[in-house]
Design an enzyme around this catalytic site. Sequence first.
Site, mmCIF file in Angstrom:
data_model
loop_
_atom_site.group_PDB
_atom_site.id
_atom_site.type_symbol
_atom_site.label_atom_id
_atom_site.label_comp_id
_atom_site.label_asym_id
_atom_site.label_seq_id
_atom_site.Cartn_x
_atom_site.Cartn_y
_atom_site.Cartn_z
ATOM 1 N N SER A 156 4.429 -10.757 11.540
ATOM 2 C CA SER A 156 3.502 -11.628 10.818
ATOM 3 C C SER A 156 3.831 -13.099 11.045
ATOM 4 O O SER A 156 4.980 -13.494 10.912
ATOM 5 C CB SER A 156 3.584 -11.359 9.317
ATOM 6 O OG SER A 156 3.445 -9.998 9.052
ATOM 7 N N HIS A 188 -2.565 -8.749 11.404
ATOM 8 C CA HIS A 188 -1.886 -8.185 12.563
ATOM 9 C C HIS A 188 -2.932 -7.882 13.633
ATOM 10 O O HIS A 188 -3.505 -6.803 13.651
ATOM 11 C CB HIS A 188 -1.194 -6.847 12.226
ATOM 12 C CG HIS A 188 -0.138 -6.921 11.176
ATOM 13 N ND1 HIS A 188 1.194 -7.101 11.450
ATOM 14 C CD2 HIS A 188 -0.202 -6.817 9.840
ATOM 15 C CE1 HIS A 188 1.898 -7.104 10.338
ATOM 16 N NE2 HIS A 188 1.075 -6.933 9.337
ATOM 17 N N HIS A 204 2.256 0.554 12.318
ATOM 18 C CA HIS A 204 3.120 0.897 11.190
ATOM 19 C C HIS A 204 2.911 2.350 10.782
ATOM 20 O O HIS A 204 1.799 2.865 10.856
ATOM 21 C CB HIS A 204 2.798 0.017 9.979
ATOM 22 C CG HIS A 204 2.945 -1.453 10.222
ATOM 23 N ND1 HIS A 204 1.934 -2.230 10.725
ATOM 24 C CD2 HIS A 204 4.004 -2.287 10.027
ATOM 25 C CE1 HIS A 204 2.360 -3.481 10.831
ATOM 26 N NE2 HIS A 204 3.607 -3.547 10.425
ATOM 27 N N TYR A 231 2.942 3.335 7.753
ATOM 28 C CA TYR A 231 2.091 3.401 6.549
ATOM 29 C C TYR A 231 0.601 3.374 6.874
ATOM 30 O O TYR A 231 -0.233 3.687 6.028
ATOM 31 C CB TYR A 231 2.437 2.278 5.549
ATOM 32 C CG TYR A 231 2.218 0.874 6.056
ATOM 33 C CD1 TYR A 231 0.934 0.356 6.231
ATOM 34 C CD2 TYR A 231 3.299 0.052 6.342
ATOM 35 C CE1 TYR A 231 0.737 -0.929 6.696
ATOM 36 C CE2 TYR A 231 3.113 -1.239 6.814
ATOM 37 C CZ TYR A 231 1.828 -1.716 6.987
ATOM 38 O OH TYR A 231 1.642 -2.989 7.461
ATOM 39 N N GLU A 232 0.253 3.019 8.101
ATOM 40 C CA GLU A 232 -1.160 3.039 8.480
ATOM 41 C C GLU A 232 -1.636 4.464 8.714
ATOM 42 O O GLU A 232 -2.827 4.709 8.886
ATOM 43 C CB GLU A 232 -1.379 2.229 9.767
ATOM 44 C CG GLU A 232 -1.169 0.743 9.587
ATOM 45 C CD GLU A 232 -1.238 -0.002 10.908
ATOM 46 O OE1 GLU A 232 -2.350 -0.350 11.328
ATOM 47 O OE2 GLU A 232 -0.180 -0.216 11.528
ATOM 48 N N ALA A 246 8.459 -9.553 8.895
ATOM 49 C CA ALA A 246 8.519 -10.195 7.581
ATOM 50 C C ALA A 246 9.238 -9.207 6.681
ATOM 51 O O ALA A 246 9.027 -8.000 6.785
ATOM 52 C CB ALA A 246 7.109 -10.435 7.066
ATOM 53 N N MET A 280 8.871 -2.722 6.163
ATOM 54 C CA MET A 280 8.176 -1.463 6.472
ATOM 55 C C MET A 280 7.991 -1.248 7.973
ATOM 56 O O MET A 280 7.079 -0.536 8.393
ATOM 57 C CB MET A 280 6.796 -1.458 5.775
ATOM 58 C CG MET A 280 6.868 -1.694 4.287
ATOM 59 S SD MET A 280 5.228 -1.884 3.581
ATOM 60 C CE MET A 280 5.637 -2.477 1.926
ATOM 61 N N SER A 281 8.835 -1.868 8.774
ATOM 62 C CA SER A 281 8.652 -1.741 10.223
ATOM 63 C C SER A 281 10.005 -1.754 10.920
ATOM 64 O O SER A 281 11.031 -1.464 10.319
ATOM 65 C CB SER A 281 7.789 -2.911 10.726
ATOM 66 O OG SER A 281 8.488 -4.134 10.602
ATOM 67 N N ASN A 300 9.678 -13.322 0.821
ATOM 68 C CA ASN A 300 9.561 -13.253 -0.644
ATOM 69 C C ASN A 300 10.830 -12.652 -1.232
ATOM 70 O O ASN A 300 11.510 -11.880 -0.558
ATOM 71 C CB ASN A 300 8.374 -12.347 -1.020
ATOM 72 C CG ASN A 300 8.502 -10.956 -0.390
ATOM 73 O OD1 ASN A 300 8.182 -10.775 0.783
ATOM 74 N ND2 ASN A 300 9.006 -9.999 -1.138
ATOM 75 N N HIS A 360 0.480 -9.199 -0.321
ATOM 76 C CA HIS A 360 0.467 -9.361 1.132
ATOM 77 C C HIS A 360 0.153 -10.820 1.472
ATOM 78 O O HIS A 360 0.677 -11.382 2.430
ATOM 79 C CB HIS A 360 -0.573 -8.411 1.738
ATOM 80 C CG HIS A 360 -0.593 -8.387 3.242
ATOM 81 N ND1 HIS A 360 0.537 -8.246 4.005
ATOM 82 C CD2 HIS A 360 -1.625 -8.492 4.123
ATOM 83 C CE1 HIS A 360 0.208 -8.259 5.293
ATOM 84 N NE2 HIS A 360 -1.092 -8.416 5.386
HETATM 85 N N1 HPA Z 1 9.103 -5.219 0.724
HETATM 86 C C1 HPA Z 1 8.766 -4.490 1.816
HETATM 87 N N2 HPA Z 1 8.233 -5.028 2.898
HETATM 88 C C2 HPA Z 1 8.039 -6.356 2.906
HETATM 89 C C3 HPA Z 1 8.361 -7.168 1.816
HETATM 90 C C4 HPA Z 1 8.931 -6.563 0.656
HETATM 91 O O1 HPA Z 1 9.256 -7.212 -0.346
HETATM 92 N N3 HPA Z 1 8.047 -8.446 2.158
HETATM 93 C C5 HPA Z 1 7.550 -8.394 3.429
HETATM 94 N N4 HPA Z 1 7.541 -7.133 3.882
#
Ligand code: HPA
Length: 286
Positions: free
Chosen positions: A30, A61, A84, A86-87, A114, A212-213, A236, A249
């Site tokens: 990202s 993406h 991903h 999760y997709e 990210a 998540m990647s 974050n 997101h």
């Molecule tokens: N958790 C999981 N995946 C993420 C996060 C998070 O806080 N921030 C960016 N990708």
Amino acid sequence: MLLMTELQDAMTYIRSRYAHPIQVVAVLGSGLGDLADTLQNAVEIQYQYIPHFPKATVSGHAGALFLGEIRPGVHAAFMKGRFHYYEGHPMAKVIFPIRVLKMLGAQLLLVTNAAGGVNTEFSAGDLMLIDDHINLMGVNPLAGENLEALGPRFPDMSEAYTPALKALAREKAAQLGIPLKSGVYAAVSGPSYETPAEIRMIRTLGGDAVGMSTVPEVIAASHMGMQVLGISCVTNPAAGVQTGHRLSHQEVLEAAEKAKTHFSKLIQAIFAELPVATPEAMPSRS
Ligand code: HPA
């Protein structure tokens, strides 16, 4: 269709659009998509045209492969957008592009992402060199039949992230005055963000950042004997790190966008000195 046949199809197609053997693969997470513009003599191939590539579905993406030179004579493939778990893609599809690009010659993988900051010393915008990872996705991308042509059934992961590349990243960050944290990246399947209890668990287990990647791609690359460098952008504080803070997101994308100047500078400095070997693309079997 057999996996090897699918890999060959994708390889043949990419080669028909870009004839040079590839030396380096970079997965642009990202905010880093613009790095694709830094490639010289680049060719862009939308993922949808590459045989057996899945389609990227997440906003923010875009899905295209950029092939070009990171410096004269050094050919790279930049993945703008990744697949991903999760997709809903099977793990075999998540790692498919890395396998194809390895077969096209790539010996080195740079992965970016990210991530949420689990380590309470981290702030949004920090860059973290991935020192090691913990796979909490509940699946391993290599489960299933092993292709001996790619790598061994039980691959070693004790140096999944190449020490010399970590040293190079640290050196370049120091030269540029870009602060670079380091830590352990814990991968979860998503797509829900973690609960505060899950973040406490990850911290207890030794995770510094969560995302998540990345881990599937790194396992696949390491399986094939590639050198790997991973860098996370902490976008974050992870769930529960700051009371009352809800994750979105949007926040992740905005923070990645803000960090991109630093992040791109660091990556370009690393690219300028990446130790790349003479390419040995696997001959096409078709
Ligand atoms: N958790 C999981 N995946 C993420 C996060 C998070 O806080 N921030 C960016 N990708």
